[in-house]
Design an enzyme around this catalytic site. Structure first.
Site, PDB file in Angstrom:
ATOM      1  N   ARG A  49       0.981  -0.965  -0.034  1.00  0.00           N
ATOM      2  CA  ARG A  49       0.062   0.067   0.055  1.00  0.00           C
ATOM      3  C   ARG A  49       1.034   1.213   0.112  1.00  0.00           C
ATOM      4  O   ARG A  49       2.194   1.135   0.072  1.00  0.00           O
ATOM      5  CB  ARG A  49      -0.851   0.018   1.093  1.00  0.00           C
ATOM      6  CG  ARG A  49      -0.072  -0.321   2.512  1.00  0.00           C
ATOM      7  CD  ARG A  49      -0.654   0.497   3.629  1.00  0.00           C
ATOM      8  NE  ARG A  49      -0.618   1.733   3.733  1.00  0.00           N
ATOM      9  CZ  ARG A  49       0.780   2.234   3.976  1.00  0.00           C
ATOM     10  NH1 ARG A  49       1.571   1.927   4.025  1.00  0.00           N
ATOM     11  NH2 ARG A  49       0.615   3.807   3.784  1.00  0.00           N
ATOM     12  N   GLY A  50       0.310   2.482  -0.093  1.00  0.00           N
ATOM     13  CA  GLY A  50       0.886   3.618  -0.275  1.00  0.00           C
ATOM     14  C   GLY A  50       1.179   4.021  -1.744  1.00  0.00           C
ATOM     15  O   GLY A  50       1.430   2.915  -2.350  1.00  0.00           O
ATOM     16  N   ARG A 101      -6.711  -0.424  -7.542  1.00  0.00           N
ATOM     17  CA  ARG A 101      -7.284   0.782  -6.422  1.00  0.00           C
ATOM     18  C   ARG A 101      -7.331   2.160  -7.309  1.00  0.00           C
ATOM     19  O   ARG A 101      -6.351   2.201  -8.255  1.00  0.00           O
ATOM     20  CB  ARG A 101      -6.164   0.722  -5.258  1.00  0.00           C
ATOM     21  CG  ARG A 101      -6.056  -0.481  -4.519  1.00  0.00           C
ATOM     22  CD  ARG A 101      -5.388   0.180  -3.195  1.00  0.00           C
ATOM     23  NE  ARG A 101      -6.201   0.740  -2.331  1.00  0.00           N
ATOM     24  CZ  ARG A 101      -5.697   1.352  -1.040  1.00  0.00           C
ATOM     25  NH1 ARG A 101      -4.263   1.305  -0.823  1.00  0.00           N
ATOM     26  NH2 ARG A 101      -6.460   2.351  -0.347  1.00  0.00           N
ATOM     27  N   GLN A 208      -3.165   2.503   9.658  1.00  0.00           N
ATOM     28  CA  GLN A 208      -1.961   2.597   9.160  1.00  0.00           C
ATOM     29  C   GLN A 208      -0.837   3.455  10.173  1.00  0.00           C
ATOM     30  O   GLN A 208       0.503   3.352  10.045  1.00  0.00           O
ATOM     31  CB  GLN A 208      -1.886   3.556   7.537  1.00  0.00           C
ATOM     32  CG  GLN A 208      -2.494   2.560   6.772  1.00  0.00           C
ATOM     33  CD  GLN A 208      -3.925   2.708   6.536  1.00  0.00           C
ATOM     34  OE1 GLN A 208      -4.850   3.202   7.385  1.00  0.00           O
ATOM     35  NE2 GLN A 208      -4.418   2.405   5.448  1.00  0.00           N
ATOM     36  N   ASP A 249      -1.561  10.818  -2.549  1.00  0.00           N
ATOM     37  CA  ASP A 249      -1.984   9.753  -3.518  1.00  0.00           C
ATOM     38  C   ASP A 249      -2.179  10.474  -4.912  1.00  0.00           C
ATOM     39  O   ASP A 249      -1.919   9.652  -5.904  1.00  0.00           O
ATOM     40  CB  ASP A 249      -2.924   8.741  -3.218  1.00  0.00           C
ATOM     41  CG  ASP A 249      -2.826   8.160  -1.864  1.00  0.00           C
ATOM     42  OD1 ASP A 249      -2.753   8.577  -0.854  1.00  0.00           O
ATOM     43  OD2 ASP A 249      -2.255   6.821  -1.831  1.00  0.00           O
ATOM     44  N   ASN A 259      -5.462  12.504  -0.146  1.00  0.00           N
ATOM     45  CA  ASN A 259      -4.811  11.650   0.858  1.00  0.00           C
ATOM     46  C   ASN A 259      -5.479  11.052   1.770  1.00  0.00           C
ATOM     47  O   ASN A 259      -7.010  10.847   1.561  1.00  0.00           O
ATOM     48  CB  ASN A 259      -3.697  12.586   1.717  1.00  0.00           C
ATOM     49  CG  ASN A 259      -2.903  11.812   2.212  1.00  0.00           C
ATOM     50  OD1 ASN A 259      -2.189  10.846   1.629  1.00  0.00           O
ATOM     51  ND2 ASN A 259      -2.482  11.819   3.686  1.00  0.00           N
ATOM     52  N   LYS A 260      -5.147  10.179   2.596  1.00  0.00           N
ATOM     53  CA  LYS A 260      -5.983   9.117   3.466  1.00  0.00           C
ATOM     54  C   LYS A 260      -7.019   9.828   4.127  1.00  0.00           C
ATOM     55  O   LYS A 260      -7.001  11.084   4.571  1.00  0.00           O
ATOM     56  CB  LYS A 260      -4.964   8.337   4.514  1.00  0.00           C
ATOM     57  CG  LYS A 260      -5.659   7.542   5.430  1.00  0.00           C
ATOM     58  CD  LYS A 260      -6.665   6.651   4.996  1.00  0.00           C
ATOM     59  CE  LYS A 260      -5.759   5.576   3.945  1.00  0.00           C
ATOM     60  NZ  LYS A 260      -6.541   4.916   3.196  1.00  0.00           N
TER      61      LYS A 260
HETATM   62  O1  MRU Z   1      -4.912   3.331   1.722  1.00  0.00           O
HETATM   63  P1  MRU Z   1      -3.318   3.565   1.958  1.00  0.00           P
HETATM   64  O2  MRU Z   1      -2.756   2.998   3.054  1.00  0.00           O
HETATM   65  O3  MRU Z   1      -2.517   3.017   0.552  1.00  0.00           O
HETATM   66  O4  MRU Z   1      -3.073   5.143   1.979  1.00  0.00           O
HETATM   67  C1  MRU Z   1      -1.745   5.746   1.805  1.00  0.00           C
HETATM   68  C2  MRU Z   1      -1.977   6.928   2.073  1.00  0.00           C
HETATM   69  O5  MRU Z   1      -2.754   7.858   2.137  1.00  0.00           O
HETATM   70  C3  MRU Z   1      -0.466   7.747   2.173  1.00  0.00           C
HETATM   71  O6  MRU Z   1      -0.712   8.802   3.062  1.00  0.00           O
HETATM   72  C4  MRU Z   1      -0.037   7.951   0.755  1.00  0.00           C
HETATM   73  O7  MRU Z   1       0.038   6.840  -0.009  1.00  0.00           O
HETATM   74  C5  MRU Z   1       1.111   8.900   0.752  1.00  0.00           C
HETATM   75  S1  MRU Z   1       2.402   8.307  -0.331  1.00  0.00           S
HETATM   76  C6  MRU Z   1       3.622   7.538   0.561  1.00  0.00           C
END
Ligand code: MRU
Length: 357
Positions: A49-50, A101, A208, A249, A259-260
């Site tokens: 993820r990320g 995703r 996370q 993202d 972002n998240k």
């Molecule tokens: O759902 P996730 O865990 O993939 O979400 C990740 C995030 O929102 C991070 O903040 C994002 O990818 C930042 S880039 C390293």
């Protein structure tokens, strides 16, 4: 040394080895991917993820998808059928992987780059083309490591000695092929012997922050404090928070940043408390096809992520659930965007164009 979130083991016939992030921090286990559907599932389930990490994983996934296509067709000794089959398969697997995703644009960016490489070399023998694509996936991975280091160097400038910094979700080694985006700034500041502390909200529903960021930072010897998401306002009201540093993202051409889920709330709180709010991204997270953030596709995930914690049901059966995985922070709440090319200040539309090739 950064945590090795993704590793390709061996040559073209090797495999992709991922740290399974759903098991962290209590167990360190790996997901071995020898075919593209395993990569697809690993991305969907957040085993990897990320934004940058899923881009790298998808590039390797595409290699796994095309490496077994035959290149000596008995049907067509001229080889034309082989080419057509190969490129058809490549397109099909890339399309499927791109659907794993929706929000992080790095996934599409990496797959587009692989497809472009295949087009550039479309007249090469298929055996050679497979190796070219394999090398391109490795290059995407290696470049991500370098980009993370550059993000760290620019990001560290924002961390003053004695700072208290709030981050959100996980934008570290675990989210990239290198040392992270936002968290790379912390690693660099530590190398510069700056004294600072980090606050990491838990980041419901998938935690996370609690599971990954606190683990990653404490392993690196960085002073990190965990808090629940609903404690952020109290933290900003009662402690001196120097700035917020987090990842994104997908950033639209005007600087709006997805972002998240929860990030938008953090941005509004930071604005209300006059705390600088910084977004750290590789330019592979820039989506210049979108004028603003309103069209960024937001992923909605399963209700189970909200009704349960660590597999234990909390809410009554049949309860309706709202579970967007991301939100969009308008550019006006972002003090600066850090990229591998430097720190960009508003107006973003103009300055992104000026600084990023
Ligand atoms: O759902 P996730 O865990 O993939 O979400 C990740 C995030 O929102 C991070 O903040 C994002 O990818 C930042 S880039 C390293």
């Amino acid at each position: 040394m950064a945590i090795q979130t993704l590793q390709w083991v061996g040559g073209l016939n090797g495999y992709l080895k991922l740290i399974d992030q759903t098991a962290l921090p209590t167990k360190k286990r790996y997901r071995i991917c020898r075919d593209w559907p395993t990569v697809f599932r690993a991305i969907q389930r957040l085993e990897v993820r990320g934004a940058p990490a899923i881009g790298v994983a998808a590039a390797y996934g595409l290699v796994l998808g095309i490496r077994t296509t035959p290149y000596k067709s008995l049907r067509d000794p001229t080889g034309q059928a082989d080419y057509a089959d190969f490129h058809k398969k490549l397109k099909r697997v890339a399309k499927k992987l791109s659907l794993s995703r929706p929000t992080a644009v790095n996934l599409k960016w990496a797959l587009d780059r692989m497809a472009q490489t295949a087009r550039t070399h479309k007249n090469k023998p298929i055996a050679q083309l497979k190796n070219i694509l394999f090398r391109e996936a490795k290059r995407i991975h290696a470049e991500d490591r370098q980009v993370c280091l550059a993000l760290g160097r620019y990001g560290a400038r924002l961390i003053k000695n004695g700072s208290a910094v709030l981050t959100y979700c996980n934008a570290g080694s675990l989210a990239t092929g290198g040392s992270g985006t936002a968290l790379s700034a912390f690693y660099q500041a530590k190398r510069q012997r700056k004294k600072f502390r980090v606050y990491a909200p838990e980041t419901r529903p998938l935690l996370q922050g609690a599971r990954l960021t606190t683990w990653e930072l404490s392993q690196a010897g960085i002073d990190v404090t965990l808090l629940c998401d609903n404690m952020i306002a109290r933290l900003m009201q009662t402690k001196k928070i120097s700035c917020v540093i987090l990842g994104s993202d997908r950033v639209a051409a005007n600087g709006d940043a997805a972002n998240k889920i929860g990030t938008y709330g953090v941005a509004r709180l930071a604005h209300a408390h006059k705390i600088p709010f910084y977004v750290v991204i590789p330019t592979s997270s820039l989506d210049r096809t979108l004028k603003n953030g309103s069209r960024i596709p937001i992923e909605y995930r399963s209700e189970h992520e909200v009704t349960t914690i660590a597999g234990k049901r909390l809410a009554a059966k049949g309860i309706k659930v709202y579970n967007p995985a991301f939100d969009v922070t308008p550019a006006k709440y972002i003090t600066a965007i850090v990229t591998e090319y430097g720190i960009i200040k508003p107006p973003y539309q103009k300055n992104i164009r000026k600084l990023c090739p």
